[in-house]
Write a protein that holds these residues in place. Structure first.
Motif, PDB file in Angstrom:
ATOM      1  N   LYS A 170      49.503   8.199  55.879  1.00 30.79           N
ATOM      2  CA  LYS A 170      48.910   8.659  57.129  1.00 30.79           C
ATOM      3  C   LYS A 170      49.767   8.233  58.319  1.00 30.79           C
ATOM      4  O   LYS A 170      49.985   9.014  59.252  1.00 30.79           O
ATOM      5  CB  LYS A 170      47.497   8.083  57.282  1.00 30.79           C
ATOM      6  CG  LYS A 170      46.526   8.505  56.200  1.00 30.79           C
ATOM      7  CD  LYS A 170      45.175   7.817  56.408  1.00 30.79           C
ATOM      8  CE  LYS A 170      44.207   8.140  55.285  1.00 30.79           C
ATOM      9  NZ  LYS A 170      42.905   7.468  55.466  1.00 30.79           N
ATOM     10  N   THR A 188      40.816  12.507  54.559  1.00 34.94           N
ATOM     11  CA  THR A 188      41.392  12.244  53.246  1.00 34.94           C
ATOM     12  C   THR A 188      40.547  12.947  52.193  1.00 34.94           C
ATOM     13  O   THR A 188      39.328  12.810  52.172  1.00 34.94           O
ATOM     14  CB  THR A 188      41.440  10.738  52.946  1.00 34.94           C
ATOM     15  OG1 THR A 188      42.240  10.089  53.948  1.00 34.94           O
ATOM     16  CG2 THR A 188      42.069  10.473  51.583  1.00 34.94           C
ATOM     17  N   TYR A 197      45.910  14.108  52.472  1.00 31.25           N
ATOM     18  CA  TYR A 197      45.522  13.756  53.832  1.00 31.25           C
ATOM     19  C   TYR A 197      45.823  14.968  54.694  1.00 31.25           C
ATOM     20  O   TYR A 197      46.929  15.532  54.638  1.00 31.25           O
ATOM     21  CB  TYR A 197      46.286  12.536  54.332  1.00 31.25           C
ATOM     22  CG  TYR A 197      45.920  12.123  55.744  1.00 31.25           C
ATOM     23  CD1 TYR A 197      44.607  11.773  56.062  1.00 31.25           C
ATOM     24  CD2 TYR A 197      46.872  12.083  56.755  1.00 31.25           C
ATOM     25  CE1 TYR A 197      44.257  11.390  57.348  1.00 31.25           C
ATOM     26  CE2 TYR A 197      46.535  11.701  58.043  1.00 31.25           C
ATOM     27  CZ  TYR A 197      45.222  11.359  58.328  1.00 31.25           C
ATOM     28  OH  TYR A 197      44.868  10.984  59.616  1.00 31.25           O
TER      29      TYR A 197
END
Length: 212
Positions: A170, A188, A197
């Motif tokens: 991320k 997610t 993600y």
């Protein structure tokens, strides 16, 4: 590193692809709805050869224009075989100079196939191809424990088709995207086991691209 054989993939997708695509498609449509785009807006799917999203998006967002960009001839051919009315551009996205800008640019399963030194460039390319005030959606596999376990099993069984896939954290995705637009949503997705993600951004309006 060995590269993914996309010609083989497009001719013979993994047996689990239908299940995984349905999950991702549902989340993608949710992201698009959050933009509140409607009417004659334009969509670009990057790495969209053989797109499994085109048909549903065109059905739900009647009037939108949709163009895919892909470097793989087999992917382009697979898309046009299913959708002869479709609009497809065969190009290397790393070097592509946008001729037009789109209201929404998205990718699913694209940037993780580039080495780290090119990942930043590919993320930025999404924003370069988006009009000021438009939207960017990016889905990437992310290295959760579930992702690692699922991939390890697939590799042991000889079912893994993506040797160059590099799960993206991320932080890595957002570190670049935050420089290009305003973060609106992140989620997610674990239901398909190979955790994804997904992010939704709005492009900043101070880009010098209004004339494109």
């Amino acid at each position: 590193m060995k590269r993914t054989n996309w010609e083989k993939y497009y001719s013979s997708p993994a047996p689990t692809a239908f299940f995984a695509r349905a999950i991702v498609r549902r989340h993608l449509l949710r992201m698009i709805r959050k933009t509140n785009l409607n009417g004659n807006f334009s969509i670009a799917e990057l790495g969209g050869g053989g797109s499994c999203f085109y048909e549903k998006i065109k059905e739900l967002f009647d009037g939108c224009s949709y163009r895919i960009y892909d470097s793989c001839p087999a992917g382009i051919q697979a898309f046009l075989a299913k959708h002869p009315e479709g609009n497809a551009v065969e190009t290397d996205l790393l070097t592509y100079q946008p001729e037009i800008l789109h209201d929404l640019v998205f990718s699913v399963g694209l940037i993780e196939h580039f080495p780290p030194e090119q990942t930043d460039r590919m993320i930025r390319k999404h924003f370069e191809m988006t009009r000021p005030g438009g939207y960017v959606v990016i889905f990437v596999p992310t290295p959760t424990l579930l992702y690692r376990a699922t991939r390890n099993i697939a590799e042991l069984l000889g079912m893994w088709q993506f040797p160059d896939e590099r799960p993206v954290t991320k932080n890595e995705l957002r570190m670049t995207a935050d420089q290009c637009g305003t973060f609106l949503k992140g989620v997610t997705i674990r239901a398909n086991f190979l955790s994804q993600y997904a992010v939704l951004y709005r492009k900043q309006k101070d880009e010098n691209t209004e004339n494109l």
